[in-house]
Motif scaffolding. Sequence first.
Motif, PDB file in Angstrom:
ATOM      1  N   ASP A  37       8.722  -0.004  -1.800  1.00 12.68           N
ATOM      2  CA  ASP A  37       7.719  -0.581  -1.085  1.00 12.68           C
ATOM      3  C   ASP A  37       6.630   0.458  -0.789  1.00 12.68           C
ATOM      4  O   ASP A  37       6.752   1.125   0.004  1.00 12.68           O
ATOM      5  CB  ASP A  37       8.305  -1.204   0.346  1.00 12.68           C
ATOM      6  CG  ASP A  37       7.353  -1.911   1.263  1.00 12.68           C
ATOM      7  OD1 ASP A  37       5.993  -2.232   0.473  1.00 12.68           O
ATOM      8  OD2 ASP A  37       7.530  -2.240   2.372  1.00 12.68           O
ATOM      9  N   GLU A  39       3.079   1.016   0.177  1.00 11.81           N
ATOM     10  CA  GLU A  39       1.963   0.469   0.983  1.00 11.81           C
ATOM     11  C   GLU A  39       0.712   0.857   0.513  1.00 11.81           C
ATOM     12  O   GLU A  39      -0.366   0.105   0.386  1.00 11.81           O
ATOM     13  CB  GLU A  39       2.260   0.469   2.507  1.00 11.81           C
ATOM     14  CG  GLU A  39       3.301  -0.311   3.127  1.00 11.81           C
ATOM     15  CD  GLU A  39       3.409   0.006   4.611  1.00 11.81           C
ATOM     16  OE1 GLU A  39       2.450   0.588   5.154  1.00 11.81           O
ATOM     17  OE2 GLU A  39       4.319  -0.263   5.128  1.00 11.81           O
ATOM     18  N   THR A  44       5.792  -2.563  -6.207  1.00  9.32           N
ATOM     19  CA  THR A  44       7.118  -2.915  -5.872  1.00  9.32           C
ATOM     20  C   THR A  44       8.167  -2.524  -6.631  1.00  9.32           C
ATOM     21  O   THR A  44       9.271  -2.912  -6.478  1.00  9.32           O
ATOM     22  CB  THR A  44       6.960  -4.499  -5.851  1.00  9.32           C
ATOM     23  OG1 THR A  44       6.896  -4.902  -7.160  1.00  9.32           O
ATOM     24  CG2 THR A  44       5.944  -5.217  -5.041  1.00  9.32           C
TER      25      THR A  44
END
Length: 81
Positions: A37, A39, A44
Amino acid sequence: MNKLPRTKVEIQDLVTAELGRSADCEEAWGVVVVPIDDEISGATWTVARFNRGEADAYACDRALQRIVPHYQRLYDLRQKH
């Protein structure tokens, strides 16, 4: 740009095929994709490790540094529900 959902196996196959087309990596056997994850980049998944087979490890590592970000922009890892 909307990313296309792909399974872990599909992404591994795509990255391995591209890696095999890279100079000095024709003998690479495969990669292992893991979920992340991130950001900042929106990724992904990433490649946790690769099996170089008889290929040059340094050349394959350099190729993956080019290949992985490209495919991360195109594909999201589809999680099984």
